[in-house]
Design a protein around this motif. Structure first.
Motif, PDB file in Angstrom:
ATOM      1  N   ILE A 110     -10.871   7.012 -17.315  1.00 47.03           N
ATOM      2  CA  ILE A 110     -11.718   6.384 -17.826  1.00 47.03           C
ATOM      3  C   ILE A 110     -12.851   6.119 -16.830  1.00 47.03           C
ATOM      4  O   ILE A 110     -12.573   6.395 -15.620  1.00 47.03           O
ATOM      5  N   ALA A 116     -10.260   5.881  -8.129  1.00 43.50           N
ATOM      6  CA  ALA A 116      -8.964   4.559  -7.836  1.00 43.50           C
ATOM      7  C   ALA A 116      -7.181   5.650  -8.692  1.00 43.50           C
ATOM      8  O   ALA A 116      -6.509   5.360  -7.699  1.00 43.50           O
ATOM      9  N   ILE A 117      -7.793   6.083  -9.498  1.00 44.12           N
ATOM     10  CA  ILE A 117      -6.733   6.835 -10.259  1.00 44.12           C
ATOM     11  C   ILE A 117      -5.884   8.168  -9.016  1.00 44.12           C
ATOM     12  O   ILE A 117      -4.470   8.302  -8.710  1.00 44.12           O
ATOM     13  N   GLY A 120      -3.763   6.929  -5.904  1.00 46.81           N
ATOM     14  CA  GLY A 120      -2.581   6.282  -5.921  1.00 46.81           C
ATOM     15  C   GLY A 120      -2.091   7.776  -6.704  1.00 46.81           C
ATOM     16  O   GLY A 120      -0.215   7.227  -6.149  1.00 46.81           O
ATOM     17  N   VAL A 121      -2.140   8.614  -6.750  1.00 47.16           N
ATOM     18  CA  VAL A 121      -1.458   9.853  -6.853  1.00 47.16           C
ATOM     19  C   VAL A 121      -1.181  10.444  -6.009  1.00 47.16           C
ATOM     20  O   VAL A 121       0.019  10.632  -5.392  1.00 47.16           O
TER      21      VAL A 121
ATOM     22  N   ILE B 315      -9.518  -4.000 -10.297  1.00 48.63           N
ATOM     23  CA  ILE B 315     -10.057  -2.381 -12.168  1.00 48.63           C
ATOM     24  C   ILE B 315      -9.196  -1.014 -10.478  1.00 48.63           C
ATOM     25  O   ILE B 315      -8.266  -0.438 -10.659  1.00 48.63           O
ATOM     26  N   ALA B 316      -9.604  -1.199  -9.922  1.00 41.57           N
ATOM     27  CA  ALA B 316      -8.668  -0.180  -8.271  1.00 41.57           C
ATOM     28  C   ALA B 316      -7.712  -0.349  -7.970  1.00 41.57           C
ATOM     29  O   ALA B 316      -6.693   0.169  -8.026  1.00 41.57           O
ATOM     30  N   CYS B 319      -5.819   0.824 -11.200  1.00 40.89           N
ATOM     31  CA  CYS B 319      -5.868   2.502 -11.527  1.00 40.89           C
ATOM     32  C   CYS B 319      -5.489   3.329 -10.446  1.00 40.89           C
ATOM     33  O   CYS B 319      -4.375   3.743 -10.861  1.00 40.89           O
ATOM     34  N   ALA B 320      -5.409   2.686  -9.426  1.00 38.17           N
ATOM     35  CA  ALA B 320      -4.015   3.321  -8.549  1.00 38.17           C
ATOM     36  C   ALA B 320      -3.017   3.348  -8.977  1.00 38.17           C
ATOM     37  O   ALA B 320      -2.085   4.041  -9.385  1.00 38.17           O
ATOM     38  N   ILE B 322      -1.683   3.610 -11.899  1.00 37.28           N
ATOM     39  CA  ILE B 322      -1.673   3.520 -12.403  1.00 37.28           C
ATOM     40  C   ILE B 322      -1.455   5.611 -12.592  1.00 37.28           C
ATOM     41  O   ILE B 322      -0.564   6.429 -13.011  1.00 37.28           O
ATOM     42  N   GLY B 323      -2.305   5.744 -11.043  1.00 35.16           N
ATOM     43  CA  GLY B 323      -2.076   6.713 -10.458  1.00 35.16           C
ATOM     44  C   GLY B 323      -1.281   7.775  -9.916  1.00 35.16           C
ATOM     45  O   GLY B 323      -0.515   8.481 -10.234  1.00 35.16           O
ATOM     46  N   GLU B 345      -9.278  -2.063 -19.737  1.00 35.24           N
ATOM     47  CA  GLU B 345      -9.859  -1.484 -20.224  1.00 35.24           C
ATOM     48  C   GLU B 345      -8.761  -0.535 -19.892  1.00 35.24           C
ATOM     49  O   GLU B 345      -8.357   1.136 -20.388  1.00 35.24           O
ATOM     50  N   ALA B 346      -7.850  -0.093 -18.569  1.00 35.28           N
ATOM     51  CA  ALA B 346      -6.884   0.773 -17.646  1.00 35.28           C
ATOM     52  C   ALA B 346      -6.092   0.311 -18.090  1.00 35.28           C
ATOM     53  O   ALA B 346      -5.052   0.914 -18.316  1.00 35.28           O
ATOM     54  N   LEU B 349      -6.214   2.274 -20.815  1.00 33.04           N
ATOM     55  CA  LEU B 349      -5.297   3.606 -20.700  1.00 33.04           C
ATOM     56  C   LEU B 349      -3.978   3.908 -20.277  1.00 33.04           C
ATOM     57  O   LEU B 349      -3.064   5.274 -20.971  1.00 33.04           O
ATOM     58  N   THR B 353      -2.025   6.356 -22.143  1.00 33.07           N
ATOM     59  CA  THR B 353      -1.078   8.008 -21.341  1.00 33.07           C
ATOM     60  C   THR B 353       0.426   7.362 -21.701  1.00 33.07           C
ATOM     61  O   THR B 353       1.006   8.148 -21.249  1.00 33.07           O
ATOM     62  N   GLY B 488      -7.299   9.178 -21.421  1.00 33.93           N
ATOM     63  CA  GLY B 488      -7.451   8.449 -22.752  1.00 33.93           C
ATOM     64  C   GLY B 488      -8.072   8.425 -23.805  1.00 33.93           C
ATOM     65  O   GLY B 488      -7.975   7.700 -24.790  1.00 33.93           O
TER      66      GLY B 488
END
Lengths: 373, 631
Positions: A110, A116-117, A120-121, B315-316, B319-320, B322-323, B345-346, B349, B353, B488
């Motif tokens: 997004i 940030a994603i 995490g990965v 948000i981070a 999101c982290a 989700i990663g 929003e996340a 996602l 996903t 997304g």
């Protein structure tokens, strides 16, 4: 549910109702012999094709993104990392469609949150090679905060920030890197927003690697991608990229044959900053102030020598791109490795585990307990 | 005090006074069934600590108990002010209890502001123990008392014990060469010692705790130890009290117990889910009251492989997570209401996903920044609907501090089984409240199965293929042959490729809804307490369980039953039938009627609301009074 009979039931999920073919993409012949993530070199050499997905590339014809995609796909086979060991993450924007075109693992996320994603990965699996495709809007406007923090944390992630100085996917509004006075759809009277310099932003965010390159110089782009890939820590690449629809010619002074040599100085470690069509110009420092000089007029030991590990010099070079009368430095501006976030995280966990693996039974029974018989 | 039993009992049985002192005849001990005490003082007076110590000792004694901390949002609000008052209430009993008590039997007030803000809650005829040293002109003015309440009729009708607690503290520490300000800090220990004596509780647990807490600072350890004992002996020697009280241990099921707070239980539940799924736990979180303690707690468990990531913002944080989920970890993000808004929003996602993710919202008073340290149940609709598009999310709510443990495991189980994000709602009340916990047998917690695919299969890999539960495979990066792209943008059925076709979109929207609806098969039958049909069903959800159940128990004979929801989405399959069996459905909630809206919408039942929006939990009596008008 028994008492909601009026909700129409979806069609059985296997029976696809539309016309489109649901045939899966044909599996590509895999050359990689082993799934072991720790193997550095594939036995059989891969080619750019092995990194291209079966999806049609949907950028506008003539877009600078095509070159960046091609250079990435050409460079990756040389890195010794197999496609399944790679994850391409992206936010939202033209640049961020990138993962769909890579035959690796990919995550189109997004707006602004790719960094940030990707963090995490990488934290979940430090063995993966993680890449982030972002743009000047995605990475510096809506996602500016996350760009800052991934850089200071120093996750080993390679960031490609496509800087075209415009919003493309929303059809032509000014971006945080657009110049003051720019007339766009949202600034008919000219932009009054002062722009940010991406490379300086990265340096200010404690990036351990900052480089600048351009879509129209494939060789240089490949070199920078390779350097970034080999850097342990967050590698920030600012890639000037031409949007031929909404901001065509933004980098003409760096791409047109007759002027580019006078406007670019290529940075090489340990070498003086010499530029110009006739290689007759150089940079020297007067205190902290850079000056353009004629090579013939100055003794060689007075010339500014590039040192990637000098953070003060990095700031001068980062700033130089917008200084009147100076060339734009392209290449590795700063590179200085320090421990990555994920290796420190892993180390703390390893140390804790070495003192005794977690035992759930013990944990639940810890603290002040009492027994009832 | 509630339910007085036999009045005479020697104080010599068991573990009473640690050292026998004084020549005074023993004060007789009165047996009580249950007692509620509230410790109240300035936010710098250490009331949370005092309450926690009394709680731990009471838990070790074997009482059932329930606690309610109530403190200001400011870390150190200006001293002596009304808004700087910090309180801690504990209800303990020899019978099973579900709430921190309606009205305190005892109020310990360390200053005028604490007296003023808490006296109104005290039971008629209740006991007030107060620090008279704090009732000086300055503090009286800060508490907005025009006349000293110790000298007018404010305290008429209560049993008042006044002590110069500050002076007693300083006297006890005289030779320690501590400053007045520093020494006076230990006055909470004097109060605690006094209450220990009054309720016939040993000091051992607190003495041990002081040693472990201040072992490195001999002077502070000595000061607190002396203060605690001074308080205890004060009770014994002051000749003011003509009775002491005792609450016998409750009749618990055999087993090992510990006292646990909700946030702690949530954290342990997530560690258990990690162990039971064989996945590393990853928490992405941004500090926010009252959820931060889950982050603090989980950051300790690196020996379990737990990765905690304090992100730059809410948000981070998600999101982290989700990663990390994409890369194969059991992923968690924790927050409170305002943070859930930022994560919207996340969450979309994660829905799109179809990645497993646990989102914990420890609800607090809203809207906006609202009441950060107070409780509320006003995020239900946000959890159910607060996203763009058709975006169904499974929502589960914990009912008590202990239930946070089971709910965290259940949320993880469903997330992994169905490849969906799951929102777990707790609230400030159960997060910071505590109760005894029968520690579960680890071997009896079922393993959590995942959809992880870590080897290439012979068939062509389809990232959006489905199993019998409509769950897609979880292909982990690093596995050769399973390379795929997610994102997304709308997905094509089966292949997961970007697809804009109208029919595909409608199909996928319905499929995602059907998948979440299908979780209903995992929801056990709804338990109805009391008559299975009749006049009134009290329907509740989340942290109001204790108050509603207690109220219903007292009203069973008048035809009032209760049922409590754990799954908020989907709702249990039998709920519609159950609602039809009652003339009236009454829904007590700490909001303006959010579950009531959902029930009316889904079942066309004209449910009645009992709604309280004060940042405080219900007392059973409030519910009883409100229900009685419908009987």
């Amino acid at each position: 549910m028994a008492d909601t009979p009026k909700v129409p039931t979806p069609p059985p999920f296997k029976a696809f109702p539309g016309k489109a073919s649901v045939a899966p993409p044909p599996m590509q012949a895999k050359t990689a012999p082993t799934p072991d993530l720790n193997v550095d070199m594939p036995v059989i050499a891969l080619t750019a094709k092995d990194f291209a997905s079966d999806q049609d590339v949907r950028w506008c014809p003539g877009c600078g993104d095509y070159s960046i995609l091609a250079q990435v796909q050409r460079t990756l086979p040389e890195l010794g990392v197999l496609p399944h060991q790679m994850v391409f993450v992206a936010g939202i924007g033209c640049s961020s469609r990138f993962p769909y075109y890579m035959n690796t693992y990919g995550f189109h996320t997004i707006h602004g949150r790719g960094a940030a994603i990707a963090s995490g990965v990488k934290a979940a699996n430090p063995d993966l090679s993680v890449w982030l495709a972002t743009g000047d809007g995605d990475g510096l406007s809506i996602g500016g905060n996350h760009t800052l923090h991934i850089l200071r944390r120093n996750f080993d992630v390679n960031i490609m920030l496509f800087n075209n100085r415009i919003y493309g996917l929303t059809k032509g509004q000014y971006s945080p890197t657009s110049e003051v006075g720019k007339k766009t759809k949202s600034t008919p009277y000219g932009s009054i927003d002062y722009p940010i310099n991406p490379s300086l932003f990265a340096l200010g965010s404690e990036a351990s690697f900052v480089a600048r390159t351009i879509d129209r110089d494939p060789k240089h782009l490949q070199e920078v991608i390779k350097r970034a890939a080999h850097h342990k820590g967050t590698a920030f690449m600012e890639i000037y990229q031409n949007c031929n629809i909404f901001n065509d010619g933004a980098f003409l002074n760096l791409t047109e044959k007759d002027v580019k040599d006078d406007n670019i100085v290529f940075l090489k470690q340990g070498e003086p900053l010499i530029f110009g069509k006739d290689k007759n110009k150089a940079i020297m420092l007067d205190g902290f102030t850079p000056k353009v000089v004629n090579v013939a007029d100055v003794s060689a030991d007075k010339l500014l020598i590039h040192n990637e590990q000098d953070p003060i010099l990095a700031n001068i070079l980062g700033r130089m791109s917008e200084m009147e009368g100076f060339p734009c430095p392209l290449g590795v501006i700063y590179a200085h490795e320090r421990p990555t976030y994920e290796e420190q995280m892993t180390e703390q966990i390893t140390t804790a585990k070495s003192k005794g693996l977690g035992d759930l039974k013990k944990l639940l029974n810890s603290g002040n307990t009492w027994s009832i018989n | 005090m509630a339910n007085e039993a036999e009045v005479t009992q020697s104080g010599s049985n068991g573990h009473t006074a640690p050292e026998s002192i004084g020549q005074r005849p023993k004060v007789p001990i009165t047996l009580l069934e249950d007692v509620t005490i509230r410790f109240a003082g300035d936010s710098g007076d250490g009331m949370q600590l005092t309450g926690t110590q009394f709680t731990n000792t009471t838990a070790l004694h074997g009482n059932d108990l329930s606690t309610l901390p109530d403190y200001p949002a400011e870390i150190r609000a200006p001293i002596g002010t009304l808004y700087g008052v910090s309180g801690f209430q504990i209800h303990f009993s020899s019978k099973e209890i579900h709430t921190p008590g309606d009205h305190p039997d005892v109020l310990v007030a360390m200053n005028p502001a604490a007296l003023k803000t808490n006296l109104g809650d005290l039971k008629k005829g209740g006991v007030v123990i107060l620090n008279e040293d704090a009732f000086d002109e300055k503090n009286l003015k800060l508490a907005k008392y025009e006349v000293n309440p110790l000298t007018d009729n404010t305290l008429d009708g209560y049993t008042v014990y006044r002590f110069p607690l500050t002076k007693i503290t300083l006297d006890a520490l005289r030779d320690l060469k501590m400053g007045t300000k520093e020494g006076a800090r230990s006055k909470n220990m004097v109060a605690l010692g006094l209450v220990y004596w009054l309720y016939n509780r040993p000091m051992d647990q607190t003495l041990e705790w002081l040693k472990s807490k201040f072992g490195k600072n001999a002077q502070v350890l000595e000061a607190n130890t002396r203060a605690l004992k001074a308080g205890y002996y004060l009770g014994e020697t002051a000749e003011l009290f003509n009775a002491r009280y005792e609450v016998k241990p409750a009749n618990f099921k055999p087993g090992r117990y510990r006292n646990i707070m909700g946030n702690e239980a949530t954290a342990l539940g997530m560690v258990a889910a990690s162990v039971k799924s064989g996945l590393d736990l990853f928490l992405g979180s941004y500090p926010i009251t009252p959820a931060s303690d889950i982050l603090h707690e989980l950051s300790k468990y690196k020996n379990f492989g737990v990765k905690t990531f304090q992100a730059e913002d809410e948000i981070a944080g998600i999101c982290a997570a989700i990663g990390a989920s994409y890369a194969g970890d059991l992923a968690l993000t924790t927050t409170s209401g305002p943070g859930l808004a930022l994560k919207g929003e996340a969450i979309g996602l994660a829905v799109m996903t179809e990645l497993p993710l646990v989102i914990i919202d420890v609800q607090r008073g809203g809207p906006s920044t609202g009441l950060p340290t107070k409780t509320e149940q006003a995020d239900l609709l946000q959890a159910l609907y607060g996203r763009n598009g058709e975006c169904p999310v499974a929502v589960i709510a914990a009912k008590s501090p202990v239930d946070c443990f089971d709910s965290a495991i259940e949320a993880s189980r469903i997330a992994l089984k169905y490849m969906v994000p799951v929102i777990l709602l707790t609230d400030g009340y159960i997060a910071n409240g505590s109760e005894p916990w029968l520690v579960p047998d680890v071997d009896l917690i079922p393993e959590l199965t995942t959809k992880r695919r870590t080897v290439k299969s012979d068939a062509t890999f389809l990232p959006y293929d489905r199993d019998e539960n409509n769950a897609r495979p979880w292909a982990i990066p690093g596995v050769e042959g399973l390379e795929h792209r997610i994102g997304g943008l709308e997905k094509q059925h089966l292949t997961g490729n970007v697809n804009y076709e109208p029919a595909n979109h409608e199909f996928m929207v319905r499929l995602r809804q059907q998948k979440v609806d299908g979780i209903v098969q995992d929801i056990p039958q709804t338990e109805v307490l009391g008559p299975k049909s009749g006049k009134v069903l009290l329907l509740g959800w989340g942290g109001t369980y204790g108050a509603i159940t207690t109220a219903a128990e007292r009203l069973h004979s008048k035809g009032v039953s209760s049922a409590h929801l754990r799954w908020m989405n989907p709702l249990p399959a039998d709920l519609g039938e159950i609602l039809k069996n009652f003339e009236k459905v009454i829904i007590p909630e700490l909001n303006l009627g959010q579950l009531r809206k959902v029930i009316r919408d889904k079942y066309l039942v004209d449910a009645i609301g009992i709604n309280k929006i004060q940042g405080l939990p219900f007392t059973p009596q409030e519910i009883i009074t409100a229900v009685e008008q419908y009987l």
